[in-house]
Design a protein around this motif. Sequence first.
Motif, short mmCIF file in Angstrom:
data_model
loop_
_atom_site.label_atom_id
_atom_site.label_comp_id
_atom_site.label_asym_id
_atom_site.label_seq_id
_atom_site.Cartn_x
_atom_site.Cartn_y
_atom_site.Cartn_z
N UNK A 43 0.87 -1.18 0.00
CA UNK A 43 0.00 0.00 0.00
C UNK A 43 0.90 1.22 0.00
N UNK A 44 0.83 1.98 -1.08
CA UNK A 44 1.69 3.15 -1.25
C UNK A 44 3.16 2.81 -1.06
N UNK A 45 3.57 1.64 -1.57
CA UNK A 45 4.97 1.25 -1.53
C UNK A 45 5.43 0.57 -0.26
N UNK A 46 4.54 0.38 0.70
CA UNK A 46 4.90 -0.25 1.97
C UNK A 46 4.18 -1.59 2.10
N UNK A 47 4.89 -2.63 2.48
CA UNK A 47 4.24 -3.92 2.73
C UNK A 47 3.48 -3.83 4.04
N UNK A 48 2.18 -4.05 3.95
CA UNK A 48 1.32 -3.90 5.13
C UNK A 48 0.58 -5.19 5.49
N UNK A 49 0.80 -6.24 4.71
CA UNK A 49 0.10 -7.48 5.00
C UNK A 49 0.41 -8.55 3.98
N UNK A 50 -0.37 -9.62 4.07
CA UNK A 50 -0.16 -10.77 3.21
C UNK A 50 -1.50 -11.45 2.94
N UNK A 51 -1.58 -12.11 1.79
CA UNK A 51 -2.76 -12.92 1.47
C UNK A 51 -2.30 -14.23 0.85
N UNK A 52 -2.96 -15.30 1.23
CA UNK A 52 -2.64 -16.62 0.71
C UNK A 52 -3.93 -17.22 0.17
N UNK A 53 -3.89 -17.63 -1.09
CA UNK A 53 -5.06 -18.20 -1.75
C UNK A 53 -4.78 -19.64 -2.14
N UNK A 54 -5.74 -20.52 -1.87
CA UNK A 54 -5.64 -21.92 -2.30
C UNK A 54 -6.81 -22.22 -3.22
N UNK A 55 -6.80 -23.40 -3.79
CA UNK A 55 -7.76 -23.74 -4.84
C UNK A 55 -8.40 -25.10 -4.57
N UNK A 56 -9.46 -25.11 -3.74
CA UNK A 56 -10.09 -26.38 -3.37
C UNK A 56 -10.81 -27.07 -4.53
N UNK A 57 -11.15 -26.32 -5.57
CA UNK A 57 -11.74 -26.94 -6.76
C UNK A 57 -11.37 -26.11 -7.98
N UNK A 58 -11.70 -26.61 -9.14
CA UNK A 58 -11.35 -25.94 -10.39
C UNK A 58 -12.04 -24.59 -10.55
N UNK A 59 -13.15 -24.39 -9.85
CA UNK A 59 -13.91 -23.14 -9.97
C UNK A 59 -13.83 -22.25 -8.73
N UNK A 60 -13.17 -22.73 -7.67
CA UNK A 60 -13.22 -22.02 -6.38
C UNK A 60 -11.83 -21.64 -5.90
#
Length: 153
Positions: A43-60
């Motif tokens: 955010x505005x050049x500063x790391x302020x967090x993290x997100x992790x995404x997984x894929x339990x199905x082909x559409x989700x």
Amino acid sequence: MKALHLIPVDNRHHYINFLLLADEDETIINQYIHEGEMYAISYEGTEIGVSLFTFPSIETVEIKNLALSPAFRGKGIGRQVLNKAAQVFKERRFRDMIAGTSNSSIENLAFYQKAGFRFYDIKKDFFTSYPEPFYENGIKGIDMIIFRKSIQD
């Protein structure tokens, strides 16, 4: 609108302190840290967090972990992250986004509903497998509440 970016990361363990903001147990985090795709939230050049995404199905796509530094919460940034992620995964033809949170996480329950997610399922006793019990808002974390949102609308 301020500049928000999701930046893919390789060294996932570098972000463990952010991940711990959203998941209380490092042992549990280590069970999923190498799954899916992880992004630093800039955010505005500063790391302020993290997100992790997984894929339990082909559409989700599942939001496995989404954490912002406390100073950046309550400012609409989390919703911007969800919107940006929804764009990314919609372009990749995913249909739904899901997220799970503890029954005790009152702020998260409100956050996901305000972001357009709907109650979808309950994983009863999910958090009883955690090595240590945890409490939020004076409530013991026991069940995982699953939210769902279509990202193809």
